[in-house]
Design a protein around this motif. Structure first.
Motif, PDB file in Angstrom:
ATOM      1  N   ILE A 184       0.543  -1.308   0.002  1.00  0.00           N
ATOM      2  CA  ILE A 184      -0.082  -0.090   0.263  1.00  0.00           C
ATOM      3  C   ILE A 184       1.165   1.246  -0.243  1.00  0.00           C
ATOM      4  O   ILE A 184       0.229   2.572  -0.713  1.00  0.00           O
ATOM      5  N   MET A 192       2.256   1.439  -3.664  1.00  0.00           N
ATOM      6  CA  MET A 192       0.695   2.300  -3.962  1.00  0.00           C
ATOM      7  C   MET A 192       0.672   3.774  -4.139  1.00  0.00           C
ATOM      8  O   MET A 192       0.497   4.235  -4.777  1.00  0.00           O
ATOM      9  N   PHE A 244      -5.188  17.354  -6.517  1.00  0.00           N
ATOM     10  CA  PHE A 244      -6.570  17.058  -5.210  1.00  0.00           C
ATOM     11  C   PHE A 244      -5.691  15.039  -4.946  1.00  0.00           C
ATOM     12  O   PHE A 244      -5.745  14.795  -3.893  1.00  0.00           O
ATOM     13  N   ASN A 245      -5.578  14.453  -6.250  1.00  0.00           N
ATOM     14  CA  ASN A 245      -4.948  13.368  -6.215  1.00  0.00           C
ATOM     15  C   ASN A 245      -3.930  12.909  -5.474  1.00  0.00           C
ATOM     16  O   ASN A 245      -3.726  11.998  -5.313  1.00  0.00           O
ATOM     17  N   TYR A 303      -2.958  14.927  -2.685  1.00  0.00           N
ATOM     18  CA  TYR A 303      -3.605  14.662  -1.847  1.00  0.00           C
ATOM     19  C   TYR A 303      -3.541  13.737  -0.948  1.00  0.00           C
ATOM     20  O   TYR A 303      -3.476  12.867  -0.242  1.00  0.00           O
ATOM     21  N   VAL A 304      -4.676  12.490  -2.010  1.00  0.00           N
ATOM     22  CA  VAL A 304      -5.017  11.095  -1.203  1.00  0.00           C
ATOM     23  C   VAL A 304      -4.117  10.449  -1.098  1.00  0.00           C
ATOM     24  O   VAL A 304      -3.848   9.768  -0.360  1.00  0.00           O
ATOM     25  N   TRP A 305      -2.685  10.225  -2.789  1.00  0.00           N
ATOM     26  CA  TRP A 305      -1.972   9.377  -1.961  1.00  0.00           C
ATOM     27  C   TRP A 305      -1.352   9.824  -1.249  1.00  0.00           C
ATOM     28  O   TRP A 305      -0.242   9.138  -0.704  1.00  0.00           O
ATOM     29  N   GLU A 326      -1.461  11.335   1.601  1.00  0.00           N
ATOM     30  CA  GLU A 326      -3.019  10.398   3.078  1.00  0.00           C
ATOM     31  C   GLU A 326      -3.003   8.630   2.614  1.00  0.00           C
ATOM     32  O   GLU A 326      -2.249   8.096   3.760  1.00  0.00           O
ATOM     33  N   VAL A 327      -3.170   8.152   1.801  1.00  0.00           N
ATOM     34  CA  VAL A 327      -2.873   6.613   1.551  1.00  0.00           C
ATOM     35  C   VAL A 327      -1.493   6.314   1.931  1.00  0.00           C
ATOM     36  O   VAL A 327      -1.017   5.780   2.830  1.00  0.00           O
ATOM     37  N   MET A 343      -1.222   7.335   5.867  1.00  0.00           N
ATOM     38  CA  MET A 343      -1.546   6.142   6.639  1.00  0.00           C
ATOM     39  C   MET A 343      -0.758   4.550   6.964  1.00  0.00           C
ATOM     40  O   MET A 343      -0.511   3.996   7.513  1.00  0.00           O
ATOM     41  N   ALA A 344      -0.254   4.383   5.821  1.00  0.00           N
ATOM     42  CA  ALA A 344       0.233   2.698   5.752  1.00  0.00           C
ATOM     43  C   ALA A 344       1.843   3.205   6.307  1.00  0.00           C
ATOM     44  O   ALA A 344       1.977   2.452   6.758  1.00  0.00           O
ATOM     45  N   ARG A 373     -14.341  11.259 -10.042  1.00  0.00           N
ATOM     46  CA  ARG A 373     -12.498  11.347  -9.474  1.00  0.00           C
ATOM     47  C   ARG A 373     -12.810  10.122  -8.479  1.00  0.00           C
ATOM     48  O   ARG A 373     -12.521   9.892  -7.777  1.00  0.00           O
ATOM     49  N   ASP A 423      -9.980   9.032  -6.606  1.00  0.00           N
ATOM     50  CA  ASP A 423      -9.641   9.224  -5.334  1.00  0.00           C
ATOM     51  C   ASP A 423     -10.618   7.962  -4.219  1.00  0.00           C
ATOM     52  O   ASP A 423     -10.100   8.529  -3.527  1.00  0.00           O
ATOM     53  N   GLY A 478      -8.146   5.447  -3.149  1.00  0.00           N
ATOM     54  CA  GLY A 478      -7.412   5.760  -2.909  1.00  0.00           C
ATOM     55  C   GLY A 478      -7.191   5.877  -1.024  1.00  0.00           C
ATOM     56  O   GLY A 478      -7.041   6.013  -0.486  1.00  0.00           O
ATOM     57  N   GLU A 479      -9.047   6.182  -0.913  1.00  0.00           N
ATOM     58  CA  GLU A 479      -9.700   6.524  -0.254  1.00  0.00           C
ATOM     59  C   GLU A 479      -9.218   5.073   1.171  1.00  0.00           C
ATOM     60  O   GLU A 479      -9.333   5.701   1.979  1.00  0.00           O
ATOM     61  N   THR A 527      -8.273   2.637   0.030  1.00  0.00           N
ATOM     62  CA  THR A 527      -6.904   2.131   0.762  1.00  0.00           C
ATOM     63  C   THR A 527      -5.763   2.162   2.066  1.00  0.00           C
ATOM     64  O   THR A 527      -6.320   2.076   2.451  1.00  0.00           O
ATOM     65  N   VAL A 528      -7.175   4.065   2.167  1.00  0.00           N
ATOM     66  CA  VAL A 528      -6.528   4.217   2.818  1.00  0.00           C
ATOM     67  C   VAL A 528      -6.720   3.660   4.586  1.00  0.00           C
ATOM     68  O   VAL A 528      -6.602   3.237   5.796  1.00  0.00           O
ATOM     69  N   ALA A 571      -5.908   0.242   4.991  1.00  0.00           N
ATOM     70  CA  ALA A 571      -4.314  -0.054   6.098  1.00  0.00           C
ATOM     71  C   ALA A 571      -4.968   0.528   7.532  1.00  0.00           C
ATOM     72  O   ALA A 571      -4.338  -0.003   8.370  1.00  0.00           O
ATOM     73  N   ALA A 572      -5.223   1.463   7.341  1.00  0.00           N
ATOM     74  CA  ALA A 572      -6.311   2.155   9.089  1.00  0.00           C
ATOM     75  C   ALA A 572      -7.018   0.469   9.811  1.00  0.00           C
ATOM     76  O   ALA A 572      -6.222   0.700  10.895  1.00  0.00           O
TER      77      ALA A 572
END
Lengths: 506, 801
Positions: free
Chosen positions: A115, A118, A130-131, A133-135, A137-138, A141-142, B738, B741, B744-745, B747-748, B751-752
């Motif tokens: 993850i 990724m 914004f995407n 930003y999502v990555w 976050e990924v 968190m990982a 989108r 996005d 991705g979330e 996936t977050v 992981a959480a």
């Protein structure tokens, strides 16, 4: 739709998914980790080849035309970074086979690693703010879970600081993206670049750029935002430190370079002077921090900070010169430095793990005698260590040389002097590790351990491969520098990037 | 050349890699075997010497990293030929010697490897035509020197001497790199052969002075010139073959080589003359004096080497035909006799167990061959006719007599030579004459491997000046030509007539004998001045290192304090400072002018949010704070309702409810903590928090007022139903426009999920035993309480022990 652009996201996602499905079957997870990262590396190389031959490639996800959907885009810089993520992923996956303890393996270590990869690749490939930003976050968190996985007290103490400061970065990033969207009405980076170019008075946007500088600066661990890094990198298992050291801060550097070559370029005299000042302070504070440490991984951690300074030094120089040739040289220097650094720094962390296996500690005063006992490891340490210190003919020398040449060309003599002196101090702290862990006799009471054949293979193979790459990048610097130069040329040619993303004829 | 120069250089590196294995296979004789390579190279070079002497220059070039201007271009002219012969010839002798000197040492293989690596680097240094390539080899010699000085690696003294040499020479190396790049920039080329032709242009270039200064720093550090000379005596921690090879015959000549090489381009200006002669003169005198104050054979030789390097620098600073001739002759002469004497010192140490001149006496009977070699070398060093040392000294006197400020320079040269003559007697004659005294090991003549080198070098020094067939004249002329940039012809001869130089030679000899006889007195005098040493450059080095460590520790304790609250504070202040200052100085603050859309309930909501926020901050109990935070969340959700996004509002309501419930559940089990911060600290925090708030408000106001372009959201409204087949726009955006996005979330979230599960179930620390964790935290500063990680997350991580 170009499959090669999607593969670096899909491969780790699928590997993670299958690993989660094989939750109790560790043998399968281990195999998947190696196969998945090898596939990622292969995909990265294929992408790099494609970009090298065809130029920048972009793909519109869901076939929604840019700037309305999300665009994935790879230029040379992105493709190089994806390849490096694959290299580090593979090296660390193999190293983990022999170094990761079973409790951590049974609690999702391998899927988390995927993850993380990724998220890293997503950040390198997205063309949408914004995407991105999502990555982030990924990744966050990982990496947070990897950092805390195992729940040792030191780990948790480090992880709290890590996650708090990085969440602050995320909050700044998100707020800044929101405001930027409010002003420009778009999130596509190429579209943003074009729309901001049309703004007559860039001052307000420069102020907004400062928020991005801070958000990415925290991620990249520059001065004075780096605190989370030395607070946490020495606490998890070595394999985790190594992958963090190689990739995490570099995503921040990547974002800085991308944003300050593509989007916020209108006020370069101001923004890039600032970046140059930050680069200098980052180099100096980082290397002084390293000089104050006496623990293998803490020294290495502070050096990451110092070298982030070199990477953004090139970015700063590129904005402060009128000569396109020097601007390209400076950015090429940055890209080359990143390539060199990722390989060398990950490798040094991997070596520190072997030293700890053999000598029972990361503390330099408890280590010793490795020079006498293990000539092979000695060579494998010397190569990345001397390269890190910029010694010829290894990769670090050419990285430093290109930045120094660009600095002299741009007549920024102060920063060149800083870069050179910091190079000497880097050498100084590498010799500290060398003298203490390798030359010095082992302390009388230190536990002497040996490695089994399987451990030797899985620990030393990735180290040897990375060391070989360091030597190769040095001896065959020309083709590697050609990659970096192409990346730099594309970074300075904003128009080509924008047109490719927005699907306009070149 | 028959064998390419690149091949010659690389062969050294290849053999270096093979050497440890070879040493294991051929027990004992590996030195003789390995010496074949440098011997072969030396013969190959020598076979080309006549061509070089007749004015030919060989060059070859291959691209390496043309993008950065680094090319594998090499050039063999008189100067590089002279040094290549020294490097390979002495190298062969040293490999043989090392095999005898360290016979049976477990790390002899590594010593061979480092010596060969050094040889390859040094050859590269003197053959390189590209100045960056020269620098590459320059740094490699520093690294090999580091590894060789620290050969006896378990002794702290050897380690710190190695580090000292490395820091001084690599530090100078960095200056050199900058200097060479500036020179290249000024001259428009990175090839020496091009740069050397542009002297006049370079001299008037604005970058001339900075590049000169930087290059001189590089040369002076490498060649141990005052005030950087101190690393060379310390480097005597290295095994003697290393000292003889690197720190006398070759590596320390790299700086001299660079001065000689660049003098056609950089020399001939006042700046060059003044700086180079002054530094050289001071080094010459200081080294000669310090040599006499020592009793350790190797340290005497080290300081006399410093003095010789000073002499060479002085001569190159003077410039002109005579001085350059003298410098070339002295370079060769010094390498021969000093190399021989170093090897003798090592042999004495090896065979008797001591290298203290006060404990060695009357060894001629026991070690006649060594004694003979030592005697010849010492007489050459003292400048006694007809040895080579005499010839080179005569030449330097003649050069000094014709120099500007001749009186001063000649006086300095004579003084230094008197002292060095005495030092030569102490090292090369004193141990062998007089009454035999018992030594730690009973003295015996050394095996051939240990006397071969000194005998060869000493005899070469004896015959070179006398035997024209050796081609010395031609070689020195070619070298001089390279240094001067114009053709010169050197003819060495013993008899110049009754000149002033000859008289000075006589004075030197008589003076040397007098000083030798009264050396005890001088040593006592010197010991009274010893306390002056604490003001010397070696002390500066210590202070710089100490200061550096202090600065490093201080700044790191200050920045990386270990407290999360300070980290947050610094990050926030930096953000507000940078963004705020930029906004204030370069941006435009905007004031919303259009209040027409504002309703009374909007205002009411804002007031509610503000009050609830204040309540969260000021609440005395956790539960009250959570409740107030809940109010903030619900009010924000109401904002969504007002602006027509009921589904977003629903989501927000759900999340807020869940958050409050979770907080209550968790905090219910935690004890209340008292307020620990002082009111001053709370005030400071409040100011920082308020400033951050103001900054963000300013930005949000800008976002609401400034609109450069129409937003893309119109597109979503248009295409949501026809193309994406969804009426709920937010949903369509999330899953289609989108969708990545959302992936991705998700996936977050996964992981959480793993993280929560692992944090609850997995405690590796406990299973592995907390003893090691506790010990580690103790090492990390002793402030950590390892048993309470979560309850007190604000503790230090103890970055700075």
């Amino acid at each position: 739709m170009n499959l090669l652009l999607v593969l670096p996201l899909v491969i780790p996602l699928l590997t993670a998914t299958f690993s989660l499905l094989a939750w109790r079957r560790l043998a399968i997870q281990r195999k998947l980790a190696v196969v998945g990262t090898a596939a990622l590396l292969g995909g990265g190389v294929a992408l790099l080849t494609l970009v090298w031959t065809r130029g920048i490639v972009a793909t519109q996800l869901g076939a929604w035309p840019a700037p309305f959907g999300i665009t994935l885009v790879a230029d040379m810089f992105s493709a190089i970074m994806v390849v490096l993520a694959g290299v580090i992923g593979l090296a660390v996956a193999v190293y983990s086979l022999a170094s990761m303890d079973e409790p951590r393996e049974s609690f999702g270590y391998y899927p988390l690693l995927q993850i993380l990869l990724m998220g890293v690749c997503g950040a390198f490939l997205t063309g949408d703010f914004f995407n991105l930003y999502v990555w982030f976050e990924v990744m966050l968190m990982a990496s947070f879970v990897l950092l805390a996985l195992g729940g040792e007290p030191d780990q948790l103490r480090g992880a709290i600081k890590y996650v708090t400061l990085n969440l602050l970065a995320s909050a700044l990033f998100l707020a800044a993206v929101g405001i930027l969207y409010g002003v420009t009405g778009t999130l596509n980076m190429a579209d943003l670049a074009r729309k901001l170019s049309a703004v007559a008075e860039p001052g307000t946007m420069t102020a907004l750029a400062m928020l991005f500088l801070m958000a990415f600066g925290i991620k990249a661990a520059v001065f004075p935002l780096f605190f989370w890094l030395p607070a946490s990198y020495h606490t998890p298992p070595v394999a985790v430190s190594a992958v963090f050291a190689g990739l995490l801060t570099k995503v921040g550097v990547y974002a800085l370079i991308r944003v300050f070559t593509l989007i916020f370029v209108a006020d370069a005299g101001y923004t890039h002077t600032l970046i140059l000042v930050i680069a200098g302070l980052t180099m100096v504070t980082g290397v002084l921090g390293a000089a104050a440490q006496h623990e293998f991984r803490r020294i290495l951690s502070f050096h990451i900070i110092s070298q982030i300074g070199y990477m953004i030094l090139g970015l700063g120089l590129a904005g402060l010169t009128d000569s396109p040739a020097i601007s390209t040289l400076a950015l090429a220097g940055s890209v080359f430095y990143i390539m060199h650094h990722i390989i060398v720094k990950t490798n040094l962390f991997l070596v520190s793990g072997v030293a700890q296996r053999l000598g029972g500690s990361f503390e330099l005063k408890e280590l010793g005698g490795l020079y006498r006992a293990d000539p092979g490891l000695t060579v494998l340490f010397l190569i990345p260590a001397l390269s890190l210190a910029g010694m010829p003919p290894l990769s670090g020398f050419f990285a430093k040389l290109s930045l120094v040449q660009a600095g002299l060309g741009a007549e920024q003599y102060v920063i060149v002097a800083v870069a050179l002196v910091v190079g000497l101090l880097t050498l100084f702290s590498m010799t500290k590790i060398w003298a203490e862990a390798f030359w010095k006799a082992a302390p009388a009471d230190s536990p002497r351990q040996t490695l089994s054949a399987a451990e030797k293979r899985n620990l030393l193979l990735p180290i040897g491969m990375l060391a070989a790459m360091t030597v190769t990048i040095g001896l065959a610097a020309e083709p590697v520098f050609a990659l970096a130069t192409r990346a730099a040329e594309q970074l300075t040619d904003r128009d080509a990037y924008i047109r490719t993303v927005l699907g306009e004829p070149q | 050349m028959a064998v390419g120069m690149l091949t010659a250089i690389l062969s050294g590196f290849v053999l270096a890699i093979l050497a440890p294995g070879l040493n294991r296979m051929v027990r004992g004789g590996a030195g003789w075997l390995l010496a074949l390579l440098p011997l072969g190279l030396a013969i190959s070079f020598a076979s080309h010497a006549p061509l070089i002497a007749s004015g030919n220059v060989f060059s070859e070039s291959n691209p390496w990293v043309p993008a950065l201007g680094v090319d594998l271009s090499f050039r063999l002219d008189g100067l590089s030929m002279l040094l290549s012969l020294l490097i390979t010839g002495v190298g062969a002798l040293i490999l043989v010697y090392a095999g005898g000197y360290l016979a049976g040492h477990p790390q002899l293989g590594r010593l061979y490897a480092f010596l060969l690596m050094f040889m390859g680097s040094m050859l590269g240094l003197v053959l390189a035509d590209n100045i960056l390539l020269l620098f590459v080899f320059w740094e490699l010699t520093s690294i090999s020197s580091y590894l060789l000085i620290g050969f006896d690696h378990e002794r702290a003294a050897a380690r710190s001497a190695a580090l000292q040499a490395l820091l001084v020479t690599a530090g100078g190396g960095l200056a050199l790199m900058a200097g060479l790049l500036l020179l290249g920039q000024a001259g428009g080329s990175l090839e020496l052969s091009t740069l050397l032709l542009q002297a006049d242009y370079l001299h008037s270039h604005p970058l001339y002075l900075p590049s000169l200064v930087l290059i001189l720093i590089g040369a002076f550090t490498k060649s141990a010139q005052f005030p950087f000379h101190f690393w060379l005596p310390s480097a005597m921690e290295a095994p003697t073959p290393v000292s003889a090879y690197l720190h006398s015959a070759t590596m320390v000549k790299a700086g001299i080589y660079l001065l000689a090489r660049l003098s056609p381009a950089l020399g001939g200006t006042d700046a060059w003359f003044l700086s180079v002669t002054t530094v050289g003169g001071v080094t010459m005198l200081l080294g000669a004096w310090l040599a006499l104050t020592q009793s350790d054979l190797k340290r005497i030789l080290a300081y006399s080497t410093v003095s010789a390097l000073g002499t060479l620098t002085l001569l190159l600073g003077l410039g002109g035909t005579l001085a350059v001739q003298a410098a070339m002759a002295f370079l060769v002469g010094h390498a021969l006799y000093k190399g021989a004497l170093f090897l003798v010192a090592g042999t004495l140490d090896h065979q008797t167990g001591s290298r203290d001149v006060d404990r060695l006496s009357g060894l001629f009977r026991a070690m006649p061959i060594t004694a003979l070699a030592a005697g010849i070398a010492a007489l050459s060093m003292a400048g006694i006719a007809p040895l080579f040392g005499f010839l080179s000294k005569e030449l330097s006197y003649e050069a000094a007599l014709r120099a500007p400020a001749a009186a001063w320079i000649t006086a300095a040269a004579v003084t230094a030579n008197i002292l060095l003559a005495a030092a030569a007697f102490i090292v090369g004659i004193r141990p062998f004459v007089g009454k035999a005294v018992p030594t730690p090991k009973p003295a015996r003549e050394a095996p051939p491997s240990l006397w071969l080198g000194s005998v060869v070098l000493a005899s070469l020094g004896a015959v070179m000046g006398l035997w024209p067939a050796l081609g010395t004249d031609g070689l020195l002329s070619a070298a001089g030509t390279a240094v001067l940039g114009e053709t010169v012809s050197i003819h060495l001869s013993l008899w110049h007539g009754l000149t002033l130089a000859l008289a000075l030679s006589a004075v030197t000899l008589i003076g040397g004998v007098i000083v030798y006889v009264s050396r005890g007195l001088l040593r006592r005098l010197a010991s009274r001045w010893e306390s002056l040493g604490q003001f010397g450059p070696a002390r500066w080095y210590e202070l710089v290192l100490l200061g550096l460590n202090g600065l490093a520790g201080g700044q790191t304790r200050l920045l990386q304090s270990g407290y999360l609250r300070y980290y947050l504070m610094i990050v926030l202040v930096a953000t507000v400072g940078l963004a705020g200052a930029t906004l204030a100085t370069r941006g435009h603050l905007v004031k919303p002018t259009d209040w027409s859309g504002l309703h009374f309930y909007d205002v009411g909501l804002v007031v509610l949010i503000l009050m609830a926020t204040m309540g969260t901050v000021l609440a005395r109990t956790r539960l009250a704070a959570i409740a107030a935070l809940g109010v903030v969340g619900y009010s924000v959700a109401l904002v969504f309702v007002l602006f027509g996004a009921p589904d977003v509002a629903m989501t927000q309501f759900l999340i807020e409810t869940l958050t409050v419930i979770l907080f209550v559940l968790v905090f219910y089990h935690l004890p209340e903590t008292p307020a620990l911060s002082s009111s001053l600290a709370r005030g400071r925090d409040a100011v920082i928090a308020a400033t951050v708030g103001v900054l963000m408000t300013a930005f949000v106001l800008i976002a609401t007022v400034v609109q450069y372009q129409p937003p893309i959201s119109e597109y979503f409204a248009e295409h949501g139903l026809p193309d994406a087949h969804g009426r709920n726009l937010v949903n369509v955006i999330l899953v289609d426009f989108r969708g990545l996005d959302t992936l991705g979330e998700i996936t977050v979230l996964a992981a959480a999920g793993i993280g929560v599960y692992a944090l609850l179930k997995l405690r590796v620390g406990k299973q592995r035993g907390t003893a090691s964790a506790a010990r580690r935290s103790e090492l990390a500063g002793g402030v950590d309480d390892a048993s309470l990680p979560i309850a007190n997350p604000m503790r230090k991580e103890g970055d700075v022990p």
